[in-house]
Design an enzyme around this catalytic site. Sequence first.
Site, PDB file in Angstrom:
ATOM      1  N   ASP A  95     -11.909 -38.219 -22.874  1.00 28.90           N
ATOM      2  CA  ASP A  95     -10.761 -37.476 -23.380  1.00 28.90           C
ATOM      3  C   ASP A  95      -9.648 -38.588 -23.976  1.00 28.90           C
ATOM      4  O   ASP A  95      -9.642 -39.778 -23.249  1.00 28.90           O
ATOM      5  CB  ASP A  95     -10.170 -36.426 -22.650  1.00 28.90           C
ATOM      6  CG  ASP A  95      -9.944 -36.676 -21.141  1.00 28.90           C
ATOM      7  OD1 ASP A  95      -9.604 -37.887 -20.812  1.00 28.90           O
ATOM      8  OD2 ASP A  95      -9.940 -35.774 -20.206  1.00 28.90           O
TER       9      ASP A  95
ATOM     10  N   HIS B 175     -11.301 -41.678 -19.799  1.00 34.91           N
ATOM     11  CA  HIS B 175     -10.152 -41.083 -19.807  1.00 34.91           C
ATOM     12  C   HIS B 175      -9.237 -41.942 -20.402  1.00 34.91           C
ATOM     13  O   HIS B 175      -8.582 -42.918 -19.799  1.00 34.91           O
ATOM     14  CB  HIS B 175      -9.706 -40.575 -18.148  1.00 34.91           C
ATOM     15  CG  HIS B 175     -10.413 -39.554 -17.799  1.00 34.91           C
ATOM     16  ND1 HIS B 175     -10.607 -38.057 -18.476  1.00 34.91           N
ATOM     17  CD2 HIS B 175     -11.513 -39.619 -16.611  1.00 34.91           C
ATOM     18  CE1 HIS B 175     -11.737 -37.466 -17.547  1.00 34.91           C
ATOM     19  NE2 HIS B 175     -12.238 -38.397 -16.697  1.00 34.91           N
TER      20      HIS B 175
ATOM     21  N   GLU C 229     -16.422 -43.115  -8.347  1.00 36.84           N
ATOM     22  CA  GLU C 229     -15.107 -43.604  -8.117  1.00 36.84           C
ATOM     23  C   GLU C 229     -14.998 -44.263  -6.719  1.00 36.84           C
ATOM     24  O   GLU C 229     -14.160 -44.163  -6.187  1.00 36.84           O
ATOM     25  CB  GLU C 229     -13.900 -42.564  -8.552  1.00 36.84           C
ATOM     26  CG  GLU C 229     -13.984 -41.877  -9.743  1.00 36.84           C
ATOM     27  CD  GLU C 229     -12.909 -40.521  -9.815  1.00 36.84           C
ATOM     28  OE1 GLU C 229     -11.967 -40.436  -8.806  1.00 36.84           O
ATOM     29  OE2 GLU C 229     -12.744 -40.056 -11.024  1.00 36.84           O
TER      30      GLU C 229
ATOM     31  N   ASN D  55     -20.414 -43.804 -11.241  1.00 41.07           N
ATOM     32  CA  ASN D  55     -19.466 -43.234 -12.323  1.00 41.07           C
ATOM     33  C   ASN D  55     -17.993 -43.428 -12.026  1.00 41.07           C
ATOM     34  O   ASN D  55     -17.641 -43.526 -10.813  1.00 41.07           O
ATOM     35  CB  ASN D  55     -19.883 -41.560 -12.293  1.00 41.07           C
ATOM     36  CG  ASN D  55     -19.269 -41.072 -13.604  1.00 41.07           C
ATOM     37  OD1 ASN D  55     -19.543 -41.252 -14.682  1.00 41.07           O
ATOM     38  ND2 ASN D  55     -18.360 -39.977 -13.366  1.00 41.07           N
TER      39      ASN D  55
ATOM     40  N   GLU E 218     -16.845 -38.803 -19.500  1.00 41.68           N
ATOM     41  CA  GLU E 218     -15.798 -37.909 -19.202  1.00 41.68           C
ATOM     42  C   GLU E 218     -14.828 -37.940 -20.231  1.00 41.68           C
ATOM     43  O   GLU E 218     -13.559 -38.110 -20.008  1.00 41.68           O
ATOM     44  CB  GLU E 218     -15.198 -37.763 -18.170  1.00 41.68           C
ATOM     45  CG  GLU E 218     -16.094 -37.696 -16.838  1.00 41.68           C
ATOM     46  CD  GLU E 218     -15.392 -37.595 -15.391  1.00 41.68           C
ATOM     47  OE1 GLU E 218     -14.287 -37.616 -15.320  1.00 41.68           O
ATOM     48  OE2 GLU E 218     -16.266 -37.545 -14.096  1.00 41.68           O
TER      49      GLU E 218
HETATM   50  O1  9MR Z   1     -11.744 -31.605 -14.550  1.00 42.73           O
HETATM   51  C1  9MR Z   1     -11.434 -31.646 -12.856  1.00 42.73           C
HETATM   52  C2  9MR Z   1     -10.335 -30.663 -12.626  1.00 42.73           C
HETATM   53  O2  9MR Z   1     -10.743 -29.555 -12.936  1.00 42.73           O
HETATM   54  C3  9MR Z   1     -10.133 -30.567 -11.229  1.00 42.73           C
HETATM   55  O3  9MR Z   1      -9.015 -30.232 -11.009  1.00 42.73           O
HETATM   56  C4  9MR Z   1      -9.899 -32.482 -10.757  1.00 42.73           C
HETATM   57  C5  9MR Z   1      -9.728 -32.576  -9.204  1.00 42.73           C
HETATM   58  O4  9MR Z   1      -9.637 -33.782  -9.117  1.00 42.73           O
HETATM   59  O5  9MR Z   1     -11.077 -32.920 -11.280  1.00 42.73           O
HETATM   60  C6  9MR Z   1     -11.270 -33.179 -12.437  1.00 42.73           C
HETATM   61  O6  9MR Z   1     -12.537 -33.747 -12.858  1.00 42.73           O
HETATM   62  C7  9MR Z   1     -12.544 -35.177 -12.479  1.00 42.73           C
HETATM   63  C8  9MR Z   1     -13.826 -35.648 -12.301  1.00 42.73           C
HETATM   64  O7  9MR Z   1     -14.585 -34.649 -11.106  1.00 42.73           O
HETATM   65  C9  9MR Z   1     -13.923 -37.171 -11.785  1.00 42.73           C
HETATM   66  N1  9MR Z   1     -13.101 -37.954 -12.712  1.00 42.73           N
HETATM   67  C10 9MR Z   1     -11.814 -37.611 -12.957  1.00 42.73           C
HETATM   68  C11 9MR Z   1     -11.834 -36.191 -13.582  1.00 42.73           C
HETATM   69  C12 9MR Z   1     -10.436 -35.525 -13.901  1.00 42.73           C
HETATM   70  O8  9MR Z   1      -9.505 -35.645 -12.845  1.00 42.73           O
END
Ligand code: 9MR
Length: 352
Positions: free
Chosen positions: A270, A239, A162, A203, A268
């Site tokens: 969804d 997402h 990111e 990513n 990722e």
């Molecule tokens: O799935 C992850 C969640 O459990 C955490 O609380 C969150 C914190 O920012 O991060 C989530 O995973 C993220 C991923 O690492 C990067 N892309 C976005 C994902 C969803 O927030």
Amino acid sequence: MSYRHALAALTAAAGLVLASVPASAATADGHGPGRTLGELAAATHRYFGSATDNPEFTDQAYLDILGREFDSTTAGNALKWYATEPQQGVFDFTQGDQVLDFARRHNMSFRAHTLVWHNQLPDWLTSGTWTADQLRAILKNHITQEARHYRGKVYSWDVVNEAFNEDGTYRDTLFYRTLGPGYIADALRWAHQADPHAKLYLNDYNLEAVGPKSDAYYALVKSLKAQHVPIDGVGFQGHLALQYGYPDTLRQNLQRFADLGLDVAITELDVRMILPADAEKLATQAKWYADVTKACLAVRRCVGITVWDYTDKYSWIPAVFTGEGAALPYDENLAPKPAYYAIRDALKAAGR
Ligand code: 9MR
């Protein structure tokens, strides 16, 4: 009890070996037994993965499906900086090792996520004031120790996560502010030194469509390749949200990155919706999952798809987007949704 579970129980009771029994999904809806998502993806030379997280490791029914249905996994949180270097220079890989161990025992490949990200950083790092030299040394040490610990054991690393804003400008993070944009090339080089065989990825989210953000990545990876910086792939998080529309340019976008000589992956996935879910929304969601799958299948260098966990029971969405959810291919009771069957059909059609 599902067909497979019933069969497994029966077979175990008879003291037989399960080897010749095809893995199958639940059959309550009449879809019948079939090969798993992982097996179907493998027939197309791809993987189909799911993220997972350590708290879920107490849920055996959940783990049974994770280990059976998917042939790749990603630790949702365990490899992030706050977890792996909670104090400066003190490393802890227990959580990541737990997920990796599960993956290995179930013949799943492992996407490692993530070495450099502006979120979920430890307090010691965010509360300190660092000169560029100090931060560069901290970053190098973090990447080196972590990637070295997992050397030879992971399929890929999301090296930088990111890094860009929606308008294609660099995100103003601790790393960018202190080190300038060169931190990305440095991170890739250090990761490569520590684990020369892992595929190294950048990513991000909202990268699915052609637009300012994906254009910025396109320009960056093109220039990294020209400078022989080790980069192997770009991860499109995926997402998606029904209310914002499907990214129609996904396939062509994946293809243009592949044409630069890179792997691409959906990392990722969804598809969330405004709750409550209903049959119509679930049908649209199923079509989107199928369309993303088909987009990946249409691009030779799209190596696989990962859903950001597989069940609504453990989705990150409801905690972050109030009133939204139902984003994953299995419901909260671990039953497959229309999306699951739509993915399966898309994979089957390609794998024949
Ligand atoms: O799935 C992850 C969640 O459990 C955490 O609380 C969150 C914190 O920012 O991060 C989530 O995973 C993220 C991923 O690492 C990067 N892309 C976005 C994902 C969803 O927030």
